[in-house]
Design a protein around this motif. Structure first.
Motif, short mmCIF file in Angstrom:
data_model
loop_
_atom_site.label_atom_id
_atom_site.label_comp_id
_atom_site.label_asym_id
_atom_site.label_seq_id
_atom_site.Cartn_x
_atom_site.Cartn_y
_atom_site.Cartn_z
N GLY A 1 25.73 -106.43 -21.66
CA GLY A 1 25.81 -107.73 -21.71
C GLY A 1 27.38 -107.67 -20.57
N ASP A 2 28.14 -109.31 -20.04
CA ASP A 2 29.01 -108.78 -19.52
C ASP A 2 30.43 -108.85 -20.54
OD1 ASP A 2 27.84 -108.66 -16.60
OD2 ASP A 2 27.66 -110.62 -16.84
N CYS A 3 30.72 -108.02 -20.23
CA CYS A 3 32.46 -108.02 -20.64
C CYS A 3 33.11 -109.24 -20.52
CB CYS A 3 32.94 -107.22 -21.74
SG CYS A 3 34.86 -107.27 -22.93
N LYS B 1 49.55 -91.88 -36.43
CA LYS B 1 47.95 -92.08 -36.25
C LYS B 1 47.85 -93.00 -36.47
CE LYS B 1 45.96 -87.93 -37.69
NZ LYS B 1 44.93 -87.23 -38.39
N TYR B 2 47.41 -94.46 -35.92
CA TYR B 2 47.01 -95.61 -36.01
C TYR B 2 45.33 -96.11 -36.41
CZ TYR B 2 52.21 -95.90 -34.17
OH TYR B 2 53.65 -96.19 -34.25
N ILE B 3 46.12 -97.12 -36.96
CA ILE B 3 44.20 -97.58 -37.08
C ILE B 3 44.59 -98.88 -36.09
CG2 ILE B 3 43.23 -98.79 -38.63
CD1 ILE B 3 43.59 -97.11 -41.03
N ILE B 4 43.49 -98.94 -35.16
CA ILE B 4 43.59 -99.82 -34.45
C ILE B 4 41.77 -100.90 -34.75
CG2 ILE B 4 45.30 -99.15 -32.84
CD1 ILE B 4 41.60 -98.51 -31.54
N ILE B 5 41.93 -101.81 -34.10
CA ILE B 5 40.83 -102.60 -33.98
C ILE B 5 40.23 -103.59 -32.77
CG2 ILE B 5 39.27 -104.85 -35.36
CD1 ILE B 5 41.52 -104.53 -37.27
N ILE B 6 38.92 -102.55 -32.01
CA ILE B 6 39.25 -103.72 -30.67
C ILE B 6 37.53 -105.04 -30.71
CG2 ILE B 6 38.53 -103.03 -28.56
CD1 ILE B 6 39.07 -99.88 -28.77
N GLU B 7 38.03 -105.71 -30.09
CA GLU B 7 37.17 -106.36 -30.59
C GLU B 7 37.04 -107.34 -29.04
OE1 GLU B 7 37.81 -111.44 -31.59
OE2 GLU B 7 37.73 -110.47 -33.24
N GLU B 8 35.46 -107.32 -28.70
CA GLU B 8 34.95 -107.43 -27.52
C GLU B 8 34.45 -108.92 -27.78
OE1 GLU B 8 34.43 -103.88 -25.21
OE2 GLU B 8 32.56 -104.26 -26.18
N THR B 9 33.98 -109.53 -26.41
CA THR B 9 33.50 -111.39 -26.64
C THR B 9 32.14 -110.95 -25.38
OG1 THR B 9 34.80 -112.30 -27.58
CG2 THR B 9 32.72 -113.25 -26.19
N VAL B 10 30.66 -110.38 -25.58
CA VAL B 10 29.47 -110.22 -24.92
C VAL B 10 28.66 -111.55 -24.42
CG1 VAL B 10 27.60 -109.08 -23.61
CG2 VAL B 10 30.16 -107.69 -24.91
N ALA B 11 28.93 -111.64 -23.42
CA ALA B 11 27.54 -112.71 -23.12
C ALA B 11 26.52 -111.88 -21.92
CB ALA B 11 28.87 -113.72 -22.01
N GLU C 1 46.99 -105.77 -43.19
CA GLU C 1 47.75 -106.96 -42.06
C GLU C 1 47.57 -106.26 -40.72
OE1 GLU C 1 51.54 -107.09 -43.18
OE2 GLU C 1 51.41 -107.65 -45.19
N HIS C 2 47.78 -107.46 -39.87
CA HIS C 2 47.30 -107.49 -38.57
C HIS C 2 48.65 -107.16 -37.83
CE1 HIS C 2 43.27 -106.71 -38.44
NE2 HIS C 2 42.99 -107.58 -39.74
N ASP C 3 48.81 -107.33 -36.68
CA ASP C 3 50.37 -107.04 -35.84
C ASP C 3 50.04 -108.17 -34.82
OD1 ASP C 3 53.10 -107.17 -35.24
OD2 ASP C 3 52.47 -105.22 -33.88
N GLU C 4 49.64 -108.13 -34.17
CA GLU C 4 49.43 -108.94 -32.83
C GLU C 4 47.85 -108.69 -31.66
OE1 GLU C 4 51.58 -109.93 -28.48
OE2 GLU C 4 53.05 -109.89 -30.85
N TRP C 5 47.03 -109.51 -32.55
CA TRP C 5 45.76 -109.39 -31.07
C TRP C 5 46.54 -109.46 -29.53
CZ3 TRP C 5 41.54 -107.46 -32.28
CH2 TRP C 5 41.46 -107.83 -33.35
N ARG C 6 46.25 -108.07 -28.66
CA ARG C 6 46.55 -107.98 -27.41
C ARG C 6 45.63 -107.94 -26.47
NH1 ARG C 6 51.98 -104.06 -26.83
NH2 ARG C 6 52.71 -105.15 -28.38
N GLU C 7 45.13 -108.71 -25.42
CA GLU C 7 44.48 -109.30 -24.72
C GLU C 7 44.59 -108.11 -23.72
OE1 GLU C 7 41.83 -111.37 -21.67
OE2 GLU C 7 43.97 -112.78 -22.52
N PHE C 8 42.84 -106.96 -23.70
CA PHE C 8 43.42 -105.91 -22.46
C PHE C 8 41.96 -105.79 -21.93
CE2 PHE C 8 41.38 -103.85 -26.02
CZ PHE C 8 40.70 -102.79 -24.92
#
Length: 65
Positions: free
Chosen positions: A43-45, A2-12, A58-65
């Protein structure tokens, strides 16, 4: 495994504000946002990224998707 993931969005989303100055625009917009008059959903992501959280917050590396 199992992994814990974080998803971050910018909505406008665009809104129209009538004001006498740019300072007033910021004040009015903040008030309308906090009161629920300006709502970004749906809104528009504009941007999204994901990260896998390691042990100890600790965070590994943010990746855009």
């Amino acid at each position: 495994m199992k992994y814990i993931i974080i998803i971050e969005e910018t909505v406008a989303k665009s809104f129209e504000v009538e004001a006498s100055s740019a300072d007033d625009v910021y004040k009015i917009t903040e008030q309308k946002y906090k009161s629920g008059e300006f709502i970004l959903d749906p809104g528009d992501c504009q941007f999204r990224q994901i990260d896998i959280m390691k042990s100890g917050c600790e965070h590994d590396e943010w990746r855009e998707f």
